[in-house]
Design a protein around this motif. Sequence first.
Motif, short mmCIF file in Angstrom:
data_model
loop_
_atom_site.label_atom_id
_atom_site.label_comp_id
_atom_site.label_asym_id
_atom_site.label_seq_id
_atom_site.Cartn_x
_atom_site.Cartn_y
_atom_site.Cartn_z
N ASN A 146 4.05 0.36 5.84
CA ASN A 146 3.54 0.14 4.50
C ASN A 146 2.35 -0.61 4.43
OD1 ASN A 146 3.80 1.04 1.78
ND2 ASN A 146 4.46 -0.87 1.16
N THR A 181 1.55 -2.85 2.30
CA THR A 181 2.19 -4.10 1.75
C THR A 181 3.39 -4.28 2.66
OG1 THR A 181 1.44 -3.63 -0.51
CG2 THR A 181 2.86 -5.68 -0.11
N LYS A 241 7.14 -5.31 1.15
CA LYS A 241 7.70 -4.31 0.67
C LYS A 241 8.35 -3.52 1.72
CE LYS A 241 5.63 -2.00 -2.97
NZ LYS A 241 4.73 -1.60 -3.67
P1 ATR Z 1 8.00 5.83 -5.33
O1 ATR Z 1 8.98 5.18 -6.15
O2 ATR Z 1 7.56 7.45 -5.80
O3 ATR Z 1 8.36 5.80 -3.79
P2 ATR Z 1 6.31 3.65 -5.58
O4 ATR Z 1 7.51 2.65 -5.68
O5 ATR Z 1 5.20 3.41 -6.60
O6 ATR Z 1 6.67 5.04 -5.47
O7 ATR Z 1 5.60 3.40 -4.01
C1 ATR Z 1 4.38 4.06 -3.73
C2 ATR Z 1 4.31 3.76 -2.41
O8 ATR Z 1 3.03 4.34 -2.13
C3 ATR Z 1 4.19 2.11 -1.81
O9 ATR Z 1 4.64 2.17 -0.58
C4 ATR Z 1 2.55 1.99 -1.91
O10 ATR Z 1 2.07 0.98 -0.91
P3 ATR Z 1 2.24 -0.41 -1.54
O11 ATR Z 1 3.30 -0.76 -1.35
O12 ATR Z 1 1.16 -1.18 -0.35
O13 ATR Z 1 1.48 -0.68 -2.75
C5 ATR Z 1 2.13 3.41 -1.24
N1 ATR Z 1 0.72 3.79 -1.56
C6 ATR Z 1 0.16 3.98 -2.85
N2 ATR Z 1 -1.17 4.29 -2.68
C7 ATR Z 1 -1.58 4.08 -1.30
C8 ATR Z 1 -2.75 4.00 -0.63
N3 ATR Z 1 -3.89 4.63 -1.21
N4 ATR Z 1 -2.65 3.91 0.65
C9 ATR Z 1 -1.31 3.50 1.11
N5 ATR Z 1 -0.46 3.65 0.54
C10 ATR Z 1 -0.11 3.81 -0.49
#
Ligand code: ATR
Length: 281
Positions: A157, A159, A162
């Motif tokens: 991930n 982040t 998380k």
């Molecule tokens: P869901 O419940 O559908 O899984 P979420 O809890 O909003 O959705 O999680 C979105 C995931 O997509 C997260 O892991 C997010 O990364 P971060 O934790 O770093 O925010 C990831 N994500 C979203 N956009 C991204 C991008 N452009 N590049 C990399 N990871 C992305």
Amino acid sequence: MITGKTIVAGIVGRPVAHSLSPLIHNAWLAAAGIDGVYVPFAPDAHGFDRLAKGFRGGAVRGVNVTVPFKEDALAAADRASEAARLAGAANVLLFEPAGRTVADNTDGLGLLRAFAIQAPQWDVRTGPVTVLGAGGAARGAAAALILAGAPKVFIVNRTIAKAEAVAAALGPKATALPLSHAVGALSVSTAVINATSAGLSDGESLDVALERTQDTAVVMDMVYKPLETPFLRHARDLGRPTVDGLEMLIRQAEPAFEAFFGAPPPPDVDVRALALGALGQ
Ligand code: ATR
């Protein structure tokens, strides 16, 4: 035809208008000749509990649950399957006539069935799997892979905190890595699954070194709008076998349909073609 005995089920989400689930379930109901109906519900952001309480005792037989209520659904249940507990989320709630609310998670089964159909040569038990993302979708996928016998799941991930929290919830078979250090995981994985929301909105694509994966590594994207995401196109350009998110959506619906309506979906309906038509593909 709606009668006095019609079984009511549905999907709870916000937004829910774009959902393909009503199309899929109602096509199966019509073909099977079952006196049932499957409708959308869109409570306000804090309205999930009130809705679920109203359905208690079977006013509605059961619901699928989608974003952003899957964690709320698990919390609203009196009992939960192992899949739902390990995923930390539920995509199915059943409202038993005796009053109990039971949670399940069929997303993982949908994921595994999609692999079985579109990449039948792949075996979950033969090596590590990389899951990209650390939200609810990623945790659910990783949980299902571990329950199905994956020896190792890398939670990768952007982040890292998380990813670490998800890995801690899943136990020793899960390992967290930052996206910036994904290559080691990608190069040893038998499958790479995009469970991030990147690619859902225009211009936001995921920058992952798929060229560092093995030739046989299966690449899957949970995003199905568009059906061929930039991530899947990249994988196909490299010659990797791929699995799409629409197949997972359809396959998670099968056990849910059986739980709601008491019979498996009829096999002679091409719900994939219907869904593709609705997606304009
Ligand atoms: P869901 O419940 O559908 O899984 P979420 O809890 O909003 O959705 O999680 C979105 C995931 O997509 C997260 O892991 C997010 O990364 P971060 O934790 O770093 O925010 C990831 N994500 C979203 N956009 C991204 C991008 N452009 N590049 C990399 N990871 C992305």
